[in-house]
Design a protein around this motif. Structure first.
Motif, mmCIF file in Angstrom:
data_model
loop_
_atom_site.group_PDB
_atom_site.id
_atom_site.type_symbol
_atom_site.label_atom_id
_atom_site.label_comp_id
_atom_site.label_asym_id
_atom_site.label_seq_id
_atom_site.Cartn_x
_atom_site.Cartn_y
_atom_site.Cartn_z
ATOM 1 N N MET A 1 -32.168 32.220 -14.321
ATOM 2 C CA MET A 1 -31.383 31.342 -15.182
ATOM 3 C C MET A 1 -30.515 32.086 -16.186
ATOM 4 O O MET A 1 -29.754 31.464 -16.927
ATOM 5 C CB MET A 1 -32.317 30.377 -15.930
ATOM 6 C CG MET A 1 -32.991 29.349 -15.036
ATOM 7 S SD MET A 1 -31.756 28.304 -14.184
ATOM 8 C CE MET A 1 -31.763 29.029 -12.534
ATOM 9 N N PHE A 2 -30.593 33.392 -16.214
ATOM 10 C CA PHE A 2 -29.782 34.148 -17.166
ATOM 11 C C PHE A 2 -28.287 33.882 -17.004
ATOM 12 O O PHE A 2 -27.569 33.721 -18.001
ATOM 13 C CB PHE A 2 -30.090 35.644 -17.051
ATOM 14 C CG PHE A 2 -31.260 36.089 -17.888
ATOM 15 C CD1 PHE A 2 -32.379 35.278 -18.061
ATOM 16 C CD2 PHE A 2 -31.264 37.325 -18.513
ATOM 17 C CE1 PHE A 2 -33.466 35.686 -18.819
ATOM 18 C CE2 PHE A 2 -32.330 37.746 -19.286
ATOM 19 C CZ PHE A 2 -33.438 36.927 -19.440
ATOM 20 N N PRO A 3 -27.743 33.830 -15.766
ATOM 21 C CA PRO A 3 -26.312 33.536 -15.632
ATOM 22 C C PRO A 3 -25.923 32.161 -16.188
ATOM 23 O O PRO A 3 -24.771 31.963 -16.596
ATOM 24 C CB PRO A 3 -26.073 33.601 -14.117
ATOM 25 C CG PRO A 3 -27.142 34.512 -13.616
ATOM 26 C CD PRO A 3 -28.346 34.194 -14.459
ATOM 27 N N GLU A 4 -26.866 31.224 -16.179
ATOM 28 C CA GLU A 4 -26.592 29.896 -16.742
ATOM 29 C C GLU A 4 -26.549 29.941 -18.267
ATOM 30 O O GLU A 4 -25.793 29.204 -18.904
ATOM 31 C CB GLU A 4 -27.666 28.907 -16.277
ATOM 32 C CG GLU A 4 -27.533 27.495 -16.834
ATOM 33 C CD GLU A 4 -26.291 26.759 -16.337
ATOM 34 O OE1 GLU A 4 -25.843 25.830 -17.025
ATOM 35 O OE2 GLU A 4 -25.766 27.122 -15.259
ATOM 36 N N ILE A 5 -27.354 30.821 -18.854
ATOM 37 C CA ILE A 5 -27.439 30.917 -20.318
ATOM 38 C C ILE A 5 -26.309 31.758 -20.887
ATOM 39 O O ILE A 5 -25.734 31.430 -21.927
ATOM 40 C CB ILE A 5 -28.812 31.505 -20.726
ATOM 41 C CG1 ILE A 5 -29.940 30.532 -20.342
ATOM 42 C CG2 ILE A 5 -28.854 31.819 -22.219
ATOM 43 C CD1 ILE A 5 -31.337 31.105 -20.522
ATOM 44 N N ILE A 6 -25.974 32.844 -20.194
ATOM 45 C CA ILE A 6 -24.995 33.806 -20.703
ATOM 46 C C ILE A 6 -23.581 33.363 -20.344
ATOM 47 O O ILE A 6 -23.286 33.068 -19.189
ATOM 48 C CB ILE A 6 -25.296 35.216 -20.142
ATOM 49 C CG1 ILE A 6 -26.679 35.683 -20.637
ATOM 50 C CG2 ILE A 6 -24.210 36.199 -20.560
ATOM 51 C CD1 ILE A 6 -27.195 36.898 -19.924
ATOM 52 N N LYS A 7 -22.717 33.337 -21.329
ATOM 53 C CA LYS A 7 -21.352 32.839 -21.135
ATOM 54 C C LYS A 7 -20.439 33.834 -20.436
ATOM 55 O O LYS A 7 -19.454 33.443 -19.821
ATOM 56 C CB LYS A 7 -20.751 32.453 -22.504
ATOM 57 C CG LYS A 7 -21.419 31.266 -23.172
ATOM 58 C CD LYS A 7 -20.769 30.984 -24.518
ATOM 59 C CE LYS A 7 -21.441 29.815 -25.230
ATOM 60 N NZ LYS A 7 -20.834 29.557 -26.565
ATOM 61 N N GLN A 8 -20.714 35.110 -20.562
ATOM 62 C CA GLN A 8 -19.856 36.102 -19.910
ATOM 63 C C GLN A 8 -19.966 36.010 -18.394
ATOM 64 O O GLN A 8 -20.990 35.575 -17.859
ATOM 65 C CB GLN A 8 -20.240 37.519 -20.366
ATOM 66 C CG GLN A 8 -19.916 37.830 -21.811
ATOM 67 C CD GLN A 8 -20.093 39.304 -22.124
ATOM 68 O OE1 GLN A 8 -19.781 40.165 -21.308
ATOM 69 N NE2 GLN A 8 -20.587 39.605 -23.326
#
Length: 330
Positions: free
Chosen positions: A167-174
């Motif tokens: 889920m990190f790509p969902e949380i991180i905006k970059q």
């Protein structure tokens, strides 16, 4: 008040009379008042001598060493000064007893899962699509108590972490490339940042253990082994979501660290000096923050919370109070 010192420049760290002196490669000198030093982080290439280590042992100052790529290499851990043979015997008994060890290990995994869920719920409340992984992790967490041995428990913990990292790509905006967790070596910027951040939490835990009567080699969730302080790994599981992951999310979402702060060589990715300095500054500031403790009814620093976790383990091992892993309420 004592604090951590982070040395990024190359040079010589030495004893000068009854204090510490750092001289960089250009000959510039800076004193480090020994009475203010809690621990030293050697991020650059430093020269030491035995006279220094004798002095550091007398002053009860550990040194954590990182290599050229920013990866944790090891620690100079002075001789314990709060020895307790009685506690050591009982700590070993809690490891060798399957039931006692499993009880503590379950508390660690449950607390870690709680803190992971707190992170996901925070971002779910801010519009991220995270309800499905939250449900999955809550289901996995409910199975913790049913596990009959530590390997099975580690399997649950691994599944929780895997779903969380997805889920990190969902949380991180970059715009980032991150599909799985890789460690040796990290193969992209997120894995590099996680590895560096986790090593900072590990060393912070080790420093706090040093100032208690606990033995850092005897752990309960992770298997004790050669060349590592496995109890630090246990405590780090609880605090990585709070001290490492939250800072990663904040720094990337605010563009305090970007792709320009990383170097990729032969499928290995690592932070440049500038990126490491930025993260370390944020990490130190975060652990210096204070919060009103629910039980103590007074303000304590985030770093102090780790020390209190050690004391809670001591009380549990001695049969004074049942251990409950730290669970964030903010």
């Amino acid at each position: 008040m004592k604090r951590q010192y982070y040395i990024f420049n190359n040079g010589m760290l030495q004893r000068k009379d009854n204090t510490l002196l750092f001289a960089d490669a250009a000959g510039n000198k800076r004193p480090l008042p020994v009475e203010n030093v809690e621990a030293i982080y050697a991020m650059g290439e430093l020269n030491f001598n035995s006279k220094l280590f004798v002095f550091l042992a007398q002053q009860k100052i550990p040194v954590h060493i990182f290599n050229y790529y920013g990866y944790y290499s090891g620690s100079y851990y002075p001789k314990e000064y709060l020895n307790s043979g009685h506690l050591l015997v009982w700590q070993v008994r809690h490891y060798t007893s399957k039931a006692k060890r499993l009880t503590i290990a379950k508390k660690i995994v449950d607390a870690a899962a709680h803190n992971i869920l707190a992170n996901l719920k925070y971002y779910a409340n801010r519009g991220r699509e995270l309800q499905e992984p939250i449900d999955t992790i809550e289901h996995l967490r409910s199975a913790v108590e049913e596990q009959k041995d530590v390997p099975a428990l580690m399997g649950i913990e691994g599944n929780i972490r895997q779903r969380y990292y997805e889920m990190f790509p969902e949380i991180i905006k970059q715009d980032i490339e991150f599909t799985e967790r890789t460690r040796r070596p990290p193969n992209n910027m997120i894995n590099a940042m996680i590895s560096f951040a986790n090593s900072m939490v590990y060393t912070a835990a080790l420093t706090e253990i040093f100032h208690t009567q606990l033995n850092p080699l005897i752990s309960f969730l992770h298997e004790p082994g050669d060349r590592r302080y496995s109890l630090s790994l246990d405590l780090a599981e609880i605090f990585k979501p709070l001290f490492a992951d939250r800072l990663i999310f904040t720094m990337l979402n605010k563009n305090q660290i970007t792709k320009n702060d990383f170097v990729t060589e032969l499928k290995c990715c690592y932070l440049r000096d500038k990126g490491r300095k930025t993260f370390v500054r944020g990490f130190d500031e975060r652990l210096s923050k204070t919060i009103k403790h629910k039980k103590l009814k007074r303000n304590i620093s985030y770093r102090r919370i780790v020390r209190l976790e050690c004391y809670k383990l001591v009380k549990h091992i001695l049969g004074e109070e049942e251990y409950e892993g730290f669970k964030t309420w903010w």
